[in-house]
Design a protein around this motif. Sequence first.
Motif, mmCIF file in Angstrom:
data_model
loop_
_atom_site.group_PDB
_atom_site.id
_atom_site.type_symbol
_atom_site.label_atom_id
_atom_site.label_comp_id
_atom_site.label_asym_id
_atom_site.label_seq_id
_atom_site.Cartn_x
_atom_site.Cartn_y
_atom_site.Cartn_z
ATOM 1 N N TRP A 39 54.798 44.733 57.268
ATOM 2 C CA TRP A 39 54.938 45.364 55.953
ATOM 3 C C TRP A 39 53.934 44.780 54.969
ATOM 4 N N THR A 40 53.773 43.470 54.986
ATOM 5 C CA THR A 40 52.871 42.808 54.052
ATOM 6 C C THR A 40 51.432 43.267 54.271
ATOM 7 N N ILE A 41 50.996 43.297 55.506
ATOM 8 C CA ILE A 41 49.632 43.743 55.818
ATOM 9 C C ILE A 41 49.441 45.197 55.408
ATOM 10 N N ARG A 42 50.389 46.029 55.762
ATOM 11 C CA ARG A 42 50.301 47.463 55.454
ATOM 12 C C ARG A 42 50.265 47.686 53.936
ATOM 13 N N THR A 43 51.066 46.944 53.197
ATOM 14 C CA THR A 43 51.115 47.092 51.746
ATOM 15 C C THR A 43 49.797 46.691 51.105
ATOM 16 N N LEU A 44 49.223 45.594 51.546
ATOM 17 C CA LEU A 44 47.939 45.165 51.004
ATOM 18 C C LEU A 44 46.845 46.171 51.315
ATOM 19 N N ARG A 45 46.863 46.748 52.497
ATOM 20 C CA ARG A 45 45.828 47.704 52.882
ATOM 21 C C ARG A 45 45.972 49.038 52.144
ATOM 22 N N LYS A 46 47.171 49.335 51.644
ATOM 23 C CA LYS A 46 47.390 50.581 50.910
ATOM 24 C C LYS A 46 47.063 50.443 49.422
ATOM 25 N N ALA A 47 47.036 49.223 48.912
ATOM 26 C CA ALA A 47 46.824 48.997 47.479
ATOM 27 C C ALA A 47 45.361 49.207 47.104
ATOM 28 N N SER A 48 45.110 49.341 45.820
ATOM 29 C CA SER A 48 43.739 49.492 45.327
ATOM 30 C C SER A 48 42.932 48.225 45.619
ATOM 31 N N PRO A 49 41.831 48.342 46.354
ATOM 32 C CA PRO A 49 41.009 47.152 46.643
ATOM 33 C C PRO A 49 40.521 46.456 45.377
ATOM 34 N N THR A 50 40.100 47.242 44.380
ATOM 35 C CA THR A 50 39.641 46.642 43.130
ATOM 36 C C THR A 50 40.770 45.890 42.440
ATOM 37 N N SER A 51 41.953 46.480 42.431
ATOM 38 C CA SER A 51 43.105 45.835 41.793
ATOM 39 C C SER A 51 43.452 44.525 42.477
ATOM 40 N N LEU A 52 43.431 44.513 43.788
ATOM 41 C CA LEU A 52 43.751 43.295 44.526
ATOM 42 C C LEU A 52 42.779 42.173 44.175
ATOM 43 N N LYS A 53 41.497 42.493 44.163
ATOM 44 C CA LYS A 53 40.509 41.448 43.882
ATOM 45 C C LYS A 53 40.588 40.981 42.431
ATOM 46 N N ASN A 54 40.845 41.911 41.528
ATOM 47 C CA ASN A 54 40.986 41.520 40.122
ATOM 48 C C ASN A 54 42.177 40.591 39.919
ATOM 49 N N PHE A 55 43.302 40.936 40.538
ATOM 50 C CA PHE A 55 44.476 40.097 40.318
ATOM 51 C C PHE A 55 44.334 38.733 40.977
ATOM 52 N N LEU A 56 43.758 38.668 42.162
ATOM 53 C CA LEU A 56 43.629 37.360 42.810
ATOM 54 C C LEU A 56 42.788 36.431 41.948
ATOM 55 N N ARG A 57 41.692 36.952 41.403
ATOM 56 C CA ARG A 57 40.892 36.092 40.520
ATOM 57 C C ARG A 57 41.673 35.758 39.252
ATOM 58 N N SER A 58 42.427 36.716 38.724
ATOM 59 C CA SER A 58 43.188 36.503 37.493
ATOM 60 C C SER A 58 44.224 35.398 37.662
ATOM 61 N N ILE A 59 44.997 35.435 38.726
ATOM 62 C CA ILE A 59 46.042 34.423 38.909
ATOM 63 C C ILE A 59 45.442 33.064 39.225
ATOM 64 N N ARG A 60 44.304 33.044 39.894
ATOM 65 C CA ARG A 60 43.662 31.758 40.176
ATOM 66 C C ARG A 60 43.140 31.131 38.882
ATOM 67 N N GLU A 61 42.603 31.945 37.983
ATOM 68 C CA GLU A 61 42.193 31.410 36.682
ATOM 69 C C GLU A 61 43.420 31.002 35.863
ATOM 70 N N GLY A 62 44.494 31.787 35.991
ATOM 71 C CA GLY A 62 45.703 31.516 35.231
ATOM 72 C C GLY A 62 46.352 30.189 35.573
ATOM 73 N N ARG A 63 46.146 29.704 36.776
ATOM 74 C CA ARG A 63 46.706 28.407 37.176
ATOM 75 C C ARG A 63 46.193 27.283 36.283
ATOM 76 N N LEU A 64 45.034 27.474 35.691
ATOM 77 C CA LEU A 64 44.383 26.422 34.915
ATOM 78 C C LEU A 64 44.379 26.714 33.425
ATOM 79 N N GLU A 65 45.058 27.791 33.015
ATOM 80 C CA GLU A 65 45.013 28.210 31.624
ATOM 81 C C GLU A 65 46.400 28.219 30.989
#
Length: 373
Positions: A261-287
């Motif tokens: 389910w996890t793999i399928r869900t990630l593959r169905k999501a917007s690629p741009t959205s996934l990359k934007n959020f991963l960078r966002s949360i990684r920056e958020g860890r330090l902010e």
Amino acid sequence: MALASQILVKQSSNARTIILNRPEQLNVTSLEMASRLLELFRAYEEDPSVKLIIVKGEGRAFCAGGDVTAFINGGWKQGAIFFQKAYTIDYLSATYTKVQVSLLRGIVMGGGAGLSLHGRFRVVTDNTVFAMPETALGSFPDVGASYFLSRLPGFFGEYVGLTGVKLNGAEMLACGLATHFVPLNKLSSLEDALCKANTGDPEIIDNIIHDFSNKNPKLKENSQYLRLKTIDMCFSRRTVEEIISALEKEADRNMDDWILWTIRTLRKASPTSLKNFLRSIREGRLEGVGKCLTREYKMSCKVLQAVFCKDFFEGYRAVLLDKDKKPKWEPSKLEFVSDDMVDYYFAPLDDQDSQDLKLPIRSNLTSYAISKL
């Protein structure tokens, strides 16, 4: 429904109960509602007779998010005005000098999470359902999600934000999104007790909620929170591609429904959205929460401007309008979303009529979200 009835206020001695009252729309917040909420939050903080703020929703939802249809139809500048107000409310909630208790009955998603999870006390119950489903809609988890999700144990926040998985009340308590679990049949009695207490002392309010609480609600046998070891191993990876690759390797060793389910869900999501959020949360860890909200505001405006990517509008069509659930993302694959494309969302706003979010100067800089409990 008239605006006056969309936000109700109940006054009881020192307490003010704010009620989101669009039950047929799952209490999604409009621009007018956001304006009224901001007005109330500011007024109650300045009013010495008000010691306690209770926020709840009418019907089967606390709040299912912002009014997406208005963003689509009103243009990006209309959306920017909404985000200015909503993010300011979130910041006020995170740094409020008075006690906020959010009673999270039913659905809590998107903007509903921002309105509640930044507050000092977040009370969940038997029917609470939380999710940040934005990557399936072509957007990204915002309203300070890069702050409060990055404070969850391990890399559980990356998992929650990237997949949009639904969490129940017990899972929210276990991971720290909630501060208390109160059985549904005791929630009204708790509200009455809080209103009658005539206090703004956080310790006393905590004790009152504690008296009504189930201290250790049992996690379901298939709870994703019990998968934290695997989640940490896979979602700690540097890129979305590496996260999916790690999940696929884990699936080769131990193929079960959750991993698939996890793999399928990630593959169905917007690629741009996934990359934007991963960078966002990684920056958020330090902010801090203010920097997270300021950055997310820029990102949200650029999602609505749709200069390079129109995934938000396609997600709206596929999920909410036509409901075929077959969005055609562009770019269509993760490997087509370059670092330069992601950089665009994190750069300053370049529209001549745009300016960064200006958050109010606060005397209380302590945030009550996850790490401050």
